[in-house]
Design a protein around this motif. Structure first.
Motif: not given
Lengths: 63, 417
Positions: A14-17, A48-51, A55-59
């Motif tokens: 949820g870091i991206c959220e 861009a910050e979310a990407v 933490p899991t480099m999923a974006l």
């Protein structure tokens, strides 16, 4: 710019959220929902910050 | 976006600590356009790797045994132009001379980010006893994984988050596991006694024995651990003992430097450590968090990443320095359930706004006075970041309760099928 989500890597932390709530939302099952696959003009910096902050480099972003 | 302006800034940046905070520091420095020399110093021989998986994926039966390396050597050296000094523990700092001593070398700096992290606390007197481990580094994780794969009878000392993840990994293999906790209830400091007890139900539901209010008197065995003797003289047989009783900030190497140290390197809200050009980030920093107006030290992934970046930006562009404010956030995976916490667990009370603490899903909100200060969720992935935002906005507790009532009810958490 389009958001590419690698579901195999995403664990729904949820870091991206937290960084871009208008674009990313984790659902009840912990699955990430990309609310807008095309990056909204007014959310470019947050996305861009979310990407970068995933933490899991999923974006990834693809132009 | 600011255009590049010519300002007199530091010519060289040294980052001590090559884990997440240190890595984000060197990345952020380059992102701001810093063109000077950057040196990244780490005590482990490994390239920067991600620590959360060490107690999760790396312990899972059949899971990976290699860590997630956060950046390759080529990315660090060729693309970011970082000089790596790995396997080189820092041994001293001379802030007057602007020199770090590490691995037998003297490294000069104009700007310095201290990101040496924290070391797992061990059980005194158990050094050299095989089968006893802490869980902090890749080497620790590999040793614990090997023992778990061999079906070790496991005792976890300390009912904290990492210990709980180790217990989950043991139960996934069907191995017997006992958690021993010295305090009367688990996780009291992190989430409070009621909700700590609620989370502890996950252990008993999943076949992990939990012994609270029991200090460890001694470890049995010579050369190799055979059991754990408790204060009441009962002995739990064990092939593997994992000690998860917290971590201490790694500040020993700063002795004599004059940097203020008090359970961490003491910094202001700009992550400045009090000596010219010196900043700190990650588990090692105790800084003033303006959002809660208090001094804090947190050992969470997201703050390490953000502080590393912020400390480096402030270090290379001190004229544009910005404070670092955050709502601390962490997650933990227990028996296929996810525990998430954001904010601070205060003692003015909490309210359950979704689910049931005795069940598989709940959302609890914490208050301090009339302010919302924390949220704890069990399988509440949809909720946690929404309340984290409210905490960041300094929302009142009654506003958060009103928000909870208007947001759609959660359907029961899905059970594994």
């Amino acid at each position: 710019m389009r958001i590419i989500l690698d579901r195999a890597k995403c664990t729904g932390i949820g870091i991206c959220e937290a960084l871009a709530p208008t674009v990313f939302e984790v659902d009840d099952n912990g699955e990430l929902v990309v609310l807008s696959a095309e990056v909204p003009e007014d959310a470019r910096n947050e996305v861009a910050e979310a990407v970068e902050g995933c933490p899991t480099m999923a974006l990834r972003l693809r132009s | 976006m600011s255009t590049a302006t010519v300002r007199t800034g530091p010519g060289s940046l040294v980052v001590v600590g090559a884990s997440l905070a240190g890595l984000r520091a060197v990345e952020a420095a380059r992102k701001t356009g810093f063109a000077g020399r950057i040196t990244l110093i780490g005590d482990e021989p490994h390239l920067p790797y991600d620590r959360p998986p060490l107690s999760k994926e790396l312990l899972a039966p059949g899971g990976p045994t290699d860590p997630v390396t956060l950046r390759s050597r080529a990315e660090l050296v060729d693309e970011l132009g970082v000089e790596l000094l790995l396997g080189a523990p820092a041994t001293g700092l001379d802030p007057d001379a602007g020199v770090v001593h590490a691995g037998g070398e003297d490294v000069a700096y104009d700007a310095l980010v201290v990101a040496t992290g924290a070391a797992a606390r061990g059980l005194p007197g158990t050094e050299g006893l095989a089968g006893v481990h802490v869980l902090r580094t890749l080497d620790d994780a590999r040793a614990v994984r090997r023992a778990l794969d061999e079906g070790a009878r496991t005792v976890v000392v300390g009912a904290g988050f990492i210990g709980s993840e180790v217990a989950s990994a043991a139960r996934k293999r069907g191995s017997p596991v006992t958690i021993v906790e010295a305090l009367p209830a688990p996780l009291v400091r992190s989430v409070g006694s009621d909700l700590g007890a609620a989370l502890a139900l996950l252990h008993t539901r999943n076949g992990t024995a939990l012994r609270c209010g029991q200090a460890v008197a001694a470890l049995e065995g010579t050369g190799r651990v055979e059991g754990v003797r408790l204060a009441d003289d009962t002995v739990i047989e064990a092939d593997l003992v994992v000690v998860g009783i917290g971590a201490v900030p790694r500040t020993d190497w700063l002795a004599g430097s004059g940097l203020p140290v008090d359970d961490g390197v003491v910094c202001d809200e700009f992550l400045r450590a009090g000596a010219p050009g010196v900043y700190a980030a990650g588990d090692v920093v105790r800084w003033h968090n303006p959002l809660f107006d208090r001094s804090m030290r947190v050992e969470h992934w997201s703050s390490a990443a953000e502080q590393g970046a912020r400390a480096a930006r402030n270090a290379v562009s001190p004229a544009d320095a910005q404070p670092y404010a955050t709502v601390p956030y962490f997650w933990s995976d227990w028996y296929g359930s996810r525990v998430q916490f954001a904010g601070v667990a205060t003692h003015d009370g909490y309210e359950i706004v979704s689910g049931d603490p005795a069940g598989d899903h709940f959302v609890a909100l914490y208050r301090e006075g009339d302010r919302l200060t924390g949220v704890l969720t069990l399988n509440g992935q949809r909720h946690v970041m929404k309340y984290r935002r409210l905490i960041a906005q300094r929302a009142r507790f009654d506003e958060a309760i009103a928000f909870a009532r208007t947001s759609a009810p959660t359907r029961p958490a899905s059970t594994a099928s």
